[in-house]
Write an enzyme that holds these catalytic residues in place. Structure first.
Site, mmCIF file in Angstrom:
data_model
loop_
_atom_site.group_PDB
_atom_site.id
_atom_site.type_symbol
_atom_site.label_atom_id
_atom_site.label_comp_id
_atom_site.label_asym_id
_atom_site.label_seq_id
_atom_site.Cartn_x
_atom_site.Cartn_y
_atom_site.Cartn_z
ATOM 1 N N HIS A 93 0.613 -1.006 -0.014
ATOM 2 C CA HIS A 93 -0.152 -0.075 0.048
ATOM 3 C C HIS A 93 1.009 1.242 0.079
ATOM 4 C CE1 HIS A 93 0.105 -0.325 4.588
ATOM 5 N NE2 HIS A 93 -0.055 1.666 4.193
ATOM 6 N N ASP A 229 1.341 -7.706 2.451
ATOM 7 C CA ASP A 229 1.837 -6.200 1.737
ATOM 8 C C ASP A 229 3.283 -5.708 1.978
ATOM 9 O OD1 ASP A 229 0.818 -3.439 1.710
ATOM 10 O OD2 ASP A 229 -0.193 -3.877 3.075
ATOM 11 N N SER A 668 3.564 2.470 8.102
ATOM 12 C CA SER A 668 3.577 1.374 7.335
ATOM 13 C C SER A 668 4.958 0.730 6.087
ATOM 14 C CB SER A 668 2.981 2.252 5.918
ATOM 15 O OG SER A 668 1.458 1.927 6.626
HETATM 16 N N1 ARG Z 1 -4.653 0.739 7.750
HETATM 17 C C1 ARG Z 1 -2.966 0.682 6.404
HETATM 18 C C2 ARG Z 1 -2.616 1.882 6.919
HETATM 19 O O1 ARG Z 1 -3.166 3.156 6.858
HETATM 20 C C3 ARG Z 1 -3.313 0.466 5.332
HETATM 21 C C4 ARG Z 1 -3.778 -0.642 4.480
HETATM 22 C C5 ARG Z 1 -4.184 -0.330 2.809
HETATM 23 N N2 ARG Z 1 -4.693 -1.816 2.716
HETATM 24 C C6 ARG Z 1 -6.095 -1.160 2.322
HETATM 25 N N3 ARG Z 1 -6.618 -2.664 1.905
HETATM 26 N N4 ARG Z 1 -6.878 -0.339 2.054
HETATM 27 O O2 ARG Z 1 -1.337 1.741 6.811
#
Ligand code: ARG
Length: 733
Positions: A93, A229, A668
């Protein structure tokens, strides 16, 4: 992923219990002083020098902040260097925008994945920067003593600016480094960060979204999770090893340090350490700040984003080209939308208002018990509370004006960019002097060229039919929610003319405007006239929306000098009140580390969540009718034959695991390491039960979600056949 803390009550209540060092986003230069003993007790096997050193290669040299020029310090994600040739892991992501930019309907890397089978296939990414911290320094004593208490807020700011500019200039060594100075603890301390910024960062590999984004928005922010991811990039440098813009001549980075991989299976309670660039937390937010968020901030944003996502989704599902064009924007808004919903829910479920309030009562008692303290801190909370309640007035109007008006349809934002052209044309027209007129013509032509370039970029990720529907829905919401005395004149007219039918208004605006398609913009720019611009409905609306946004903004009070001072004093007071407590500053996009352990949790009564998930869980979730839960054929085959190579254990393939590390958005892509600083996984999310973690850390509930390194390497090697990349790594067992 995001972070944060309600340090206080927690610490007071639990200070006699042996604290598991899960909470805290700590600053590297204080590792030895504040954390090292703790970390050693928990199992850390590295010396402080091996972790953070300016003179010798150390772990910190492998930690990378990802950003976009021209703001290389605005880290949106973290990455880690994993090979002697500058190979870098981060999240899928985090690389999503780049993967999207390289995708077309002919080669859809979002859907199918991308793997460079040799270095010449690696794809450059204009604007993507990778920063590595060279050193950091406490510069508080060069700043705070120079600021007298009698300075006004603006004088204080300009004095700080003057001092920090000088410090930054000295530290940059003639532009060799990018230097950033930030305030910590609400302006009580200042630290300087000196970075090396690499500008040639190439895409090396990415799994298909059915692995990298498996579970989609349904599983996002939640455990149990089954997402691969991760994405892979490589840093390139000039032949002499210095940072350089993209060039054919460039060579792979020879890093000072890279992280070895450790393939021992992850175990509950093992030491877990994460380094990265958390973006922001507000762990000293007061109860009135919470009230403001819940009443005035979340509701309008959640409504606007939700509506926009619905419209986008309809169009994206109907057309693959639209799906690719809007994928990255959609993912970003969907992520924030669910985050805000979760934060609001978390605040309520965990009763953070009362938790904060109880702490404030305690603080106030401590203040009032001493007359000197009372003089210094007596009014601090009152000022902060008043500022929060003042800010409530008109705040939701401001949000609607901002994200459903000016920021609603792309057409509006884009048309607004032709304002400078208008003023160049006016100046040219008015000029009588022949010579000067020539200069003005040149400026005008230059602007036209700039707009031509921009137009190519704008339409790359644009679909007119989608945007027209977005316009109809956003503008209706804007019209309904903004007080009528702030309604733009043209919009009022159009609402009359089309009897409140916003689809018809949208059709009219898109049909009449010069800015709704690339060919129309092209013809307009071939012969731009003031007349055409003056009657372009999108251009007029862009200006009117902007004016009403400014008006809305002026109506909202954001607190003056005294609020800033009160916020600074509040944090100073909190620290004074607990002289024996170790404090970490709120996240602010600077390098931090957090340490704790691999850990399961109990989300609610009668429910236990194990700390680990497996490929079998991917198969359980498989649903060919939902594009969030499709499992690629090849992965099913590998599962059926249990062909996991060296990455499986007892016939099982681990996918994700949990730790109790304290992270937030910006983390992330961060490396999750064991006691020896070896890579065990890549952090990519937080969990639903602790979504309010940026405001208060919840030790029993808050977890970091990690994609296990076994799964990453298995996908690279067995699924994608990119074993040549695995060969670059150093793998320990
Ligand atoms: N919640 C994660 C973050 O803010 C991002 C995950 C991305 N995946 C998704 N299905 N949108 O770092």
């Amino acid at each position: 992923m995001k972070k944060l803390s309600f340090i206080l009550t927690f610490v007071i209540l639990f200070s006699c219990v042996k604290l598991k060092a899960d909470e805290g986003m700590w600053l590297p230069i204080f590792l030895e002083r504040l954390n090292y003993t703790d970390m050693q007790e928990m199992g850390l096997q590295l010396t402080p020098e091996e972790i953070y050193s300016v003179n010798n290669a150390s772990l910190k040299d492998a930690i990378v902040g990802l950003a976009n020029s021209p703001t290389p310090q605005g880290f949106f994600c973290t990455a880690e260097i994993v090979s002697p040739e500058g190979l870098m892991f981060t999240n899928h992501h985090c690389g999503y925008g780049q993967i999207q930019e390289h995708s077309t309907t002919d080669h859809d890397y979002l859907a199918d994945g991308f793997w460079a089978m040799n270095k010449s296939e690696e794809l450059p990414n204009e604007g993507l920067t990778a920063s590595v911290l060279y050193r950091m320094e406490d510069v508080t004593d060069s700043i705070i003593p120079m600021l007298s208490d009698t300075l006004s807020g603006s004088d204080r700011s300009s004095k700080i600016k003057e001092i920090t500019s000088r410090l930054k200039k000295d530290a940059s060594e003639d532009g060799k480094y990018n230097v950033v100075i930030k305030s910590f603890f609400s302006g009580n301390e200042y630290y300087m960060f000196v970075y090396e910024v690499y500008k040639d960062v190439r895409l090396v590999g990415a799994p298909p979204s059915s692995i990298g984004k498996f579970g989609g928005d349904t599983d996002n922010w939640m455990w149990p999770r089954h997402t691969g991811d991760f994405a892979i990039f490589r840093i390139y440098t000039a032949p002499d090893g210095s940072p350089a813009e993209y060039s054919d001549e460039n060579i792979p980075l020879k890093p000072k340090h890279f992280l070895p991989i450790n393939l021992a299976p992850v175990k509950q309670n093992e030491f877990s350490m994460i380094w990265g660039f958390p973006g922001g937390t507000e762990r000293n937010l007061t109860s009135s700040g919470i009230e403001f968020k819940v009443n005035d901030f979340y509701p309008p944003i959640v409504e606007v984003f939700g509506k926009k996502l619905e419209v986008w989704k309809d169009h994206m599902s109907a057309d693959q080209e639209v799906k690719i064009k809007y994928a990255s924007d959609y993912a970003g808004i969907a992520n924030a939308w669910k985050l805000f919903i979760g934060q609001d829910k978390g605040i309520k479920d965990l009763d953070l208002y009362n938790e904060k309030n109880a702490f404030e009562v305690e603080f106030q008692l401590w203040v009032e018990a001493d007359s000197n303290r009372n003089e210094k801190y007596g009014e601090v909370l009152e000022i902060i509370n008043k500022s929060n309640s003042d800010m409530s007035n008109g705040y939701s109007t401001l949000i609607y004006a901002s994200i459903s008006g000016s920021g609603g349809a792309d057409l509006i934002g884009y048309a607004g960019k032709f304002g400078a052209l208008k003023s160049f044309m006016e100046k040219y027209k008015e000029e009588k002097d022949k010579k000067k007129k020539e200069t003005k013509k040149k400026k005008l032509d230059k602007e036209v060229d700039k707009l031509k370039g921009m137009s190519v970029e704008h339409f790359e990720n644009y679909d007119m039919f989608t945007d027209e529907d977005v316009f109809a829905v956003m503008t209706k919401m804007y019209f309904d929610e903004i007080p009528s005395d702030m309604h733009p004149a043209l919009l009022t007219k159009l609402v009359d003319k089309f009897k409140g039918d916003f689809s018809k208004i949208a059709a009219y605006v898109f049909e009449k405007s010069n800015f709704s398609s690339e060919s129309k913009v092209e013809s307009f720019l071939a012969k731009p006239t003031l007349k055409a611009l003056g009657k372009d409905p999108a251009f007029i609306l862009a200006n009117e929306f902007r004016a009403s946004l400014m008006a809305a903004s002026q109506k909202v009070s954001r607190g003056g000098d005294d609020t800033k001072t009160a916020e600074r004093l509040y944090v100073e007071g909190i620290m004074e009140m607990q002289p024996n407590k170790k404090f970490y500053p709120d996240a602010n996009s600077t390098l931090r580390f957090t340490y704790g352990e691999v850990l399961d949790y109990y989300p609610r009564d009668a429910v236990h969540f194990d700390y680990i998930t497996h490929l079998s869980g991917v198969m359980d979730k498989e649903n060919p009718d939902s594009d969030e839960f499709i499992v690629p054929e090849k992965l099913k085959e590998l599962y059926a034959s249990q062909d996991y190579g060296i990455y499986g254990e007892d016939g099982k393939m681990v996918v994700c695991y949990l730790s109790n590390n304290d992270i937030t958005g910006g983390n992330s892509g961060s490396p999750v390491m064991n006691a020896k600083g070896e890579l065990k996984g890549i952090a990519f999310d937080g969990n639903w039960e602790a979504m309010s973690s940026d405001i208060a850390f919840e030790p029993d509930l808050q977890r970091t979600i990690v994609v296990d390194i076994h799964y990453v390497l298995f996908i690279m090697d067995k699924y994608a056949g990119a074993g040549h990349l695995v060969d670059e790594l150093t793998i320990n067992r």
